[in-house]
Design an enzyme around this catalytic site. Structure first.
Site, mmCIF file in Angstrom:
data_model
loop_
_atom_site.group_PDB
_atom_site.id
_atom_site.type_symbol
_atom_site.label_atom_id
_atom_site.label_comp_id
_atom_site.label_asym_id
_atom_site.label_seq_id
_atom_site.Cartn_x
_atom_site.Cartn_y
_atom_site.Cartn_z
ATOM 1 N N TYR A 190 -2.974 -3.209 -10.516
ATOM 2 C CA TYR A 190 -2.937 -2.963 -9.070
ATOM 3 C C TYR A 190 -2.099 -4.035 -8.351
ATOM 4 O O TYR A 190 -1.282 -3.722 -7.484
ATOM 5 C CB TYR A 190 -4.367 -2.904 -8.516
ATOM 6 C CG TYR A 190 -4.413 -2.862 -7.009
ATOM 7 C CD1 TYR A 190 -4.086 -1.700 -6.313
ATOM 8 C CD2 TYR A 190 -4.774 -3.990 -6.271
ATOM 9 C CE1 TYR A 190 -4.109 -1.669 -4.929
ATOM 10 C CE2 TYR A 190 -4.796 -3.961 -4.888
ATOM 11 C CZ TYR A 190 -4.463 -2.804 -4.219
ATOM 12 O OH TYR A 190 -4.470 -2.780 -2.838
ATOM 13 N N VAL A 229 1.329 -3.482 4.066
ATOM 14 C CA VAL A 229 1.375 -4.754 4.792
ATOM 15 C C VAL A 229 2.667 -5.542 4.552
ATOM 16 O O VAL A 229 2.894 -6.569 5.185
ATOM 17 C CB VAL A 229 0.135 -5.646 4.508
ATOM 18 C CG1 VAL A 229 -1.137 -4.987 4.999
ATOM 19 C CG2 VAL A 229 0.039 -6.010 3.036
ATOM 20 N N TYR A 257 -3.809 3.725 7.606
ATOM 21 C CA TYR A 257 -4.989 2.885 7.840
ATOM 22 C C TYR A 257 -5.922 3.571 8.848
ATOM 23 O O TYR A 257 -5.944 4.794 8.934
ATOM 24 C CB TYR A 257 -4.583 1.473 8.303
ATOM 25 C CG TYR A 257 -3.690 0.750 7.320
ATOM 26 C CD1 TYR A 257 -4.107 0.505 6.018
ATOM 27 C CD2 TYR A 257 -2.432 0.288 7.688
ATOM 28 C CE1 TYR A 257 -3.299 -0.176 5.111
ATOM 29 C CE2 TYR A 257 -1.617 -0.398 6.793
ATOM 30 C CZ TYR A 257 -2.058 -0.622 5.511
ATOM 31 O OH TYR A 257 -1.264 -1.292 4.623
ATOM 32 N N SER A 297 0.796 -1.234 0.000
ATOM 33 C CA SER A 297 0.000 0.000 0.000
ATOM 34 C C SER A 297 0.824 1.278 0.000
ATOM 35 O O SER A 297 0.269 2.355 -0.212
ATOM 36 C CB SER A 297 -0.917 0.034 1.218
ATOM 37 O OG SER A 297 -2.061 -0.712 0.955
ATOM 38 N N LYS A 310 0.389 3.456 -2.967
ATOM 39 C CA LYS A 310 -0.872 4.134 -3.288
ATOM 40 C C LYS A 310 -0.771 5.653 -3.461
ATOM 41 O O LYS A 310 -1.306 6.199 -4.427
ATOM 42 C CB LYS A 310 -1.940 3.763 -2.244
ATOM 43 C CG LYS A 310 -2.359 2.292 -2.349
ATOM 44 C CD LYS A 310 -3.252 1.861 -1.190
ATOM 45 C CE LYS A 310 -3.692 0.401 -1.345
ATOM 46 N NZ LYS A 310 -4.445 -0.092 -0.180
HETATM 47 N N1 GLU Z 1 -1.920 -5.620 -2.016
HETATM 48 C C1 GLU Z 1 -2.534 -5.505 -0.725
HETATM 49 C C2 GLU Z 1 -4.022 -5.695 -0.828
HETATM 50 O O1 GLU Z 1 -4.591 -5.295 -1.808
HETATM 51 C C3 GLU Z 1 -2.188 -4.154 -0.176
HETATM 52 C C4 GLU Z 1 -2.611 -4.043 1.232
HETATM 53 C C5 GLU Z 1 -1.846 -3.050 2.041
HETATM 54 O O2 GLU Z 1 -0.627 -2.952 1.989
HETATM 55 O O3 GLU Z 1 -2.534 -2.329 2.755
HETATM 56 O O4 GLU Z 1 -4.638 -6.237 0.032
#
Ligand code: GLU
Length: 343
Positions: free
Chosen positions: A209, A279, A261, A83, A86
Site C-alpha cells: 500500500y 494528498v 473524500y 489516493s 485507489k
Molecule cells: N498514502 C496516504 C495515506 O495513507 C494516502 C492519503 C490520500 O491521498 O488520501 O495516508
C-alpha cells in the site's frame, strides 16, 4: 514492450497530436491564468516528504478517448499518486478475485468521514465501507495476488503503467517517509486483521500500500489514466487493455460515490463526474466515452482535496456541459472546442 519502449512510443504519438494553438488549449490556458494566483489551502505535511511540494505548482492536462492531449502549466511535474491509486487498485482486486470475494472484503458505501478515519471500522462490521478510504484501500491492496511483495508490486505497478502508457517509477523518499510514519494505517490494518477482513501478511500488504501511494506520476499521466477508463479500459494511445472492460463501471461507480473524500456528495452535485483525489495534489475526473481532466496543485483544503483542482473541474464541467446527470447538457461549447469528440 518494455517500459522505455512504451514511453518513447507514447512521446512520439504525443508529439504528433498535441496542438499548441488549438482553441481548447487556449481555453485551458485561460482557466490556468484565472486560478494560478489563488493561494488558498495548504501543502500536506503529515507525511513529512510531501511538505517539500511547492505551493505554486499548478498543471492541467486533458486526454481524449481518441488520443488527443492538451496541457498547460506544470503538467509534467512529478508528484506521488497517493489516493488516486485507489480506484485503479480496486479494479485489479476485482480482476484477481471477482466481485463476490472482493465485496466481502470492502463495501461500496460512502462514509462521510475523513479518509483515514477508524471509527466506523470498529463500530460497524469491521468491513471497510469503500475502497477509497484508507481502510478499504489497504483491504483492497491485500487482495492483489502474487507470491511475494515484489511480484505483487510488479503486478500493481505494471497495471498503473498500462493506464498511463509508460513505466511509472516509485518515489523511494516518499515511500520511506510513509512507511516510517504510517502508524494510523498500521492500526487500521491490524484492526481489520482482528475482524478477519485482511489476510495475515499484514506488514507485506502495508508495504504494498505504501509503495502504491508513492508511485510517481504527472498530470499528463493522470489524464491518460482517466482517459483509459473513459475509453472502456483501453489506453487511447498504446491501445493496451489496462483493466477488463466489465470492471470499468465498478471503478467509475466508486469514484462517483466516494472519490473526493468527505466532499464527494457536494462534488457529484456540482461537477457530476466520477473522480479521485489524492494528498499529493492530483485530481482526475472522467467523462465516460469522451475524455479525462487531470489537475495537479498541492495546496489542499482541510478534507485533502486540491483547492485549485476543485475550482478548475467545476468550471470545466459547467462551461462544457459535462455533468453526467444533466437532462439536456449543453455541449455546444465542447463541440466547438473539440470538434468530433461528441456526437
Ligand atoms: N498514502 C496516504 C495515506 O495513507 C494516502 C492519503 C490520500 O491521498 O488520501 O495516508
Amino acid at each position: 514492450m518494455s517500459g522505455p519502449e512504451i514511453a518513447s512510443g507514447v512521446q512520439a504519438l504525443l508529439g504528433g497530436v498535441r496542438s499548441a494553438a488549438s482553441p481548447f488549449r487556449t481555453y485551458l490556458k485561460d482557466l490556468h491564468r484565472r486560478f494560478a494566483n489563488d493561494s488558498e489551502g495548504r501543502v500536506a505535511d503529515y507525511i513529512p516528504e510531501l511538505a517539500k511540494a511547492k505551493p505554486e505548482w499548478f498543471g492541467i492536462s486533458v486526454a481524449t478517448v481518441n488520443g488527443l492531449t492538451f496541457e498547460v502549466g506544470d503538467a509534467q511535474t512529478d508528484f506521488t499518486i497517493q489516493s488516486v491509486s485507489k480506484p485503479f487498485v480496486f479494479g485489479l482486486a476485482l480482476e484477481d478475485n471477482g466481485r463476490d470475494h472482493t465485496l466481502s472484503r470492502v463495501g461500496v458505501e460512502p462514509t462521510g468521514d475523513a479518509f483515514n478515519s477508524i471509527i466506523k471500522l470498529d463500530t460497524k462490521s469491521g468491513r471497510p465501507q469503500n475502497p477509497m478510504v484508507n481502510a478499504g484501500a489497504i483491504s483492497t491492496a491485500g487482495l492483489v495476488k502474487g507470491a511475494h511483495l515484489t511480484e505483487r508490486f510488479n503486478r500493481l505497478g505494471g497495471m498503473l503503467s498500462r493506464y498511463a502508457g509508460r513505466s511509472l517509477p516509485v518515489d523511494m523518499a516518499v515511500y520511506t517517509s510513509e512507511r516510517s510514519t504510517g502508524h494510523r494505517n498500521r492500526a487500521l490494518a491490524h484492526l481489520m486483521l482482528n475482524f478477519g477482513m485482511i489476510d495475515p501478511n499484514v506488514d507485506e500488504t502495508l508495504d504494498l500500500y505504501f509503495q502504491q501511494c508513492s508511485v510517481l506520476i504527472n498530470a499528463r499521466d493522470l489524464a491518460m489514466m482517466g482517459a483509459t477508463l473513459a475509453n472502456g479500459g483501453v489506453n487511447p494511445l498504446t491501445k493496451e487493455q489496462a483493466i477488463a472492460p466489465e470492471y470499468v463501471q465498478d471503478v467509475l461507480s466508486v469514484m462517483y460515490s466516494c472519490g473526493m473524500y468527505d466532499y464527494t456528495g457536494e462534488w457529484s452535485y456540482r461537477v457530476g463526474l466520477p473522480a479521485k483525489s489524492g494528498v499529493g495534489g492530483g485530481v482526475v475526473a472522467v467523462v465516460p466515452r469522451v475524455m479525462a481532466i487531470a489537475v495537479f496543485s498541492p495546496l489542499l483544503d482541510e478534507r485533502g482535496n486540491s483547492v485549485r483542482a476543485l475550482k478548475v473541474c467545476e468550471a470545466i464541467s459547467k462551461d462544457l456541459g459535462l455533468h453526467l446527470l444533466a437532462h439536456s447538457p449543453n455541449r455546444r461549447r465542447l463541440t466547438e472546442l473539440l470538434p468530433g469528440i461528441v456526437d
